[in-house]
Scaffold this motif. Structure first.
Motif, PDB file in Angstrom:
ATOM      1  N   TRP A   1       0.851  -1.191   0.000  1.00  0.00           N
ATOM      2  CA  TRP A   1       0.000   0.000   0.000  1.00  0.00           C
ATOM      3  C   TRP A   1       0.882   1.234   0.000  1.00  0.00           C
ATOM      4  O   TRP A   1       1.956   1.228   0.601  1.00  0.00           O
ATOM      5  N   ILE A   2       0.421   2.274  -0.650  1.00  0.00           N
ATOM      6  CA  ILE A   2       1.110   3.559  -0.620  1.00  0.00           C
ATOM      7  C   ILE A   2       0.082   4.632  -0.269  1.00  0.00           C
ATOM      8  O   ILE A   2      -1.073   4.539  -0.677  1.00  0.00           O
ATOM      9  N   CYS A   3       0.493   5.601   0.507  1.00  0.00           N
ATOM     10  CA  CYS A   3      -0.343   6.758   0.824  1.00  0.00           C
ATOM     11  C   CYS A   3       0.349   7.966   0.223  1.00  0.00           C
ATOM     12  O   CYS A   3       1.532   8.197   0.457  1.00  0.00           O
ATOM     13  N   GLU A   4      -0.381   8.701  -0.576  1.00  0.00           N
ATOM     14  CA  GLU A   4       0.202   9.809  -1.316  1.00  0.00           C
ATOM     15  C   GLU A   4      -0.184  11.157  -0.728  1.00  0.00           C
ATOM     16  O   GLU A   4      -1.260  11.318  -0.178  1.00  0.00           O
ATOM     17  N   ALA A   5       0.697  12.117  -0.923  1.00  0.00           N
ATOM     18  CA  ALA A   5       0.402  13.499  -0.594  1.00  0.00           C
ATOM     19  C   ALA A   5      -0.391  14.096  -1.763  1.00  0.00           C
ATOM     20  O   ALA A   5      -0.700  13.406  -2.732  1.00  0.00           O
ATOM     21  N   ARG A   6      -0.642  15.357  -1.702  1.00  0.00           N
ATOM     22  CA  ARG A   6      -1.392  16.039  -2.752  1.00  0.00           C
ATOM     23  C   ARG A   6      -0.643  15.969  -4.086  1.00  0.00           C
ATOM     24  O   ARG A   6       0.579  16.020  -4.132  1.00  0.00           O
ATOM     25  N   ARG A   7      -1.385  15.864  -5.173  1.00  0.00           N
ATOM     26  CA  ARG A   7      -0.788  15.855  -6.507  1.00  0.00           C
ATOM     27  C   ARG A   7      -0.399  17.284  -6.900  1.00  0.00           C
ATOM     28  O   ARG A   7      -1.137  18.216  -6.676  1.00  0.00           O
ATOM     29  N   TYR A   8       0.778  17.404  -7.492  1.00  0.00           N
ATOM     30  CA  TYR A   8       1.269  18.713  -7.931  1.00  0.00           C
ATOM     31  C   TYR A   8       1.390  18.743  -9.440  1.00  0.00           C
ATOM     32  O   TYR A   8       1.825  17.754 -10.048  1.00  0.00           O
ATOM     33  N   PRO A   9       1.032  19.857 -10.065  1.00  0.00           N
ATOM     34  CA  PRO A   9       1.147  19.962 -11.529  1.00  0.00           C
ATOM     35  C   PRO A   9       2.603  19.767 -11.966  1.00  0.00           C
ATOM     36  O   PRO A   9       3.529  20.230 -11.311  1.00  0.00           O
ATOM     37  N   GLY A  10       2.769  19.061 -13.068  1.00  0.00           N
ATOM     38  CA  GLY A  10       4.101  18.860 -13.618  1.00  0.00           C
ATOM     39  C   GLY A  10       4.816  17.624 -13.103  1.00  0.00           C
ATOM     40  O   GLY A  10       5.871  17.267 -13.600  1.00  0.00           O
ATOM     41  N   PHE A  11       4.272  16.976 -12.086  1.00  0.00           N
ATOM     42  CA  PHE A  11       4.885  15.766 -11.560  1.00  0.00           C
ATOM     43  C   PHE A  11       4.047  14.563 -11.970  1.00  0.00           C
ATOM     44  O   PHE A  11       2.828  14.574 -11.862  1.00  0.00           O
ATOM     45  N   SER A  12       4.710  13.505 -12.424  1.00  0.00           N
ATOM     46  CA  SER A  12       3.993  12.297 -12.841  1.00  0.00           C
ATOM     47  C   SER A  12       3.317  11.610 -11.665  1.00  0.00           C
ATOM     48  O   SER A  12       2.228  11.083 -11.785  1.00  0.00           O
ATOM     49  N   TYR A  13       4.002  11.602 -10.526  1.00  0.00           N
ATOM     50  CA  TYR A  13       3.470  10.952  -9.335  1.00  0.00           C
ATOM     51  C   TYR A  13       3.564  11.929  -8.163  1.00  0.00           C
ATOM     52  O   TYR A  13       4.569  12.630  -8.019  1.00  0.00           O
ATOM     53  N   PRO A  14       2.562  11.927  -7.307  1.00  0.00           N
ATOM     54  CA  PRO A  14       2.684  12.733  -6.091  1.00  0.00           C
ATOM     55  C   PRO A  14       3.637  12.044  -5.121  1.00  0.00           C
ATOM     56  O   PRO A  14       3.852  10.829  -5.211  1.00  0.00           O
ATOM     57  N   PRO A  15       4.247  12.782  -4.209  1.00  0.00           N
ATOM     58  CA  PRO A  15       5.144  12.129  -3.254  1.00  0.00           C
ATOM     59  C   PRO A  15       4.375  11.183  -2.331  1.00  0.00           C
ATOM     60  O   PRO A  15       3.224  11.438  -1.983  1.00  0.00           O
ATOM     61  N   ALA A  16       5.012  10.100  -1.973  1.00  0.00           N
ATOM     62  CA  ALA A  16       4.419   9.144  -1.034  1.00  0.00           C
ATOM     63  C   ALA A  16       4.726   9.608   0.388  1.00  0.00           C
ATOM     64  O   ALA A  16       5.816  10.107   0.649  1.00  0.00           O
ATOM     65  N   ILE A  17       3.756   9.444   1.294  1.00  0.00           N
ATOM     66  CA  ILE A  17       4.015   9.835   2.678  1.00  0.00           C
ATOM     67  C   ILE A  17       4.100   8.628   3.605  1.00  0.00           C
ATOM     68  O   ILE A  17       4.737   8.706   4.646  1.00  0.00           O
ATOM     69  N   CYS A  18       3.486   7.518   3.223  1.00  0.00           N
ATOM     70  CA  CYS A  18       3.580   6.283   4.010  1.00  0.00           C
ATOM     71  C   CYS A  18       3.595   5.092   3.058  1.00  0.00           C
ATOM     72  O   CYS A  18       3.003   5.141   1.986  1.00  0.00           O
ATOM     73  N   LEU A  19       4.259   4.038   3.485  1.00  0.00           N
ATOM     74  CA  LEU A  19       4.317   2.805   2.715  1.00  0.00           C
ATOM     75  C   LEU A  19       4.004   1.649   3.661  1.00  0.00           C
ATOM     76  O   LEU A  19       4.505   1.615   4.784  1.00  0.00           O
ATOM     77  N   PHE A  20       3.169   0.725   3.202  1.00  0.00           N
ATOM     78  CA  PHE A  20       2.814  -0.467   3.972  1.00  0.00           C
ATOM     79  C   PHE A  20       3.270  -1.675   3.174  1.00  0.00           C
ATOM     80  O   PHE A  20       2.949  -1.812   2.001  1.00  0.00           O
TER      81      PHE A  20
END
Length: 114
Positions: A89-108
């Motif tokens: 599982w991945i938990c993502e932060a807010r999506r930002y324009p210009g980035f393919s993937y939003p940063p992950a904040i937690c990983l399970f």
């Protein structure tokens, strides 16, 4: 009589909306306040966490790299947890324009991973 019917309908709607939230796939992450990121924020809301394919991570001992963002997570530290569903599982932060993937904040991670 009319108000009793209105109250019954309202109570039924509330019951169904709460039970709908409780059955979200990531409910087990959302309900646990101990699941926090490295900076102490809760890992996710209702639409921030989801299952990912094992192909999206690379394991090197206790370090897990989330390949889409090249972020590194270390087992046993805040933000990296054992999955309760035996899936990644991945938990993502807010999506930002210009980035393919939003940063992950937690990983399970699943129990059976390295």
């Amino acid at each position: 009589m009319q108000s009793r019917l209105t109250m019954t309908i309202a109570a039924t709607c509330i019951l169904f909306s709460v039970s709908g939230l409780a059955h979200d796939d990531a409910y087990w992450i959302q309900r646990n306040p101990d699941y926090t990121s490295a900076i102490g924020q809760h890992c996710c809301g209702p639409k921030d966490c989801f299952r990912i394919s094992p192909d999206l991570v690379y394991e090197d001992g206790n370090v897990i790299t989330y390949l889409p963002t090249q972020q590194k997570f270390r087992r046993g530290t805040r933000g990296t947890y054992l999955s309760e569903t035996d899936d990644w599982w991945i938990c993502e932060a807010r999506r930002y324009p210009g980035f393919s993937y939003p940063p992950a904040i937690c990983l399970f991670h699943p129990f059976h991973s390295q």
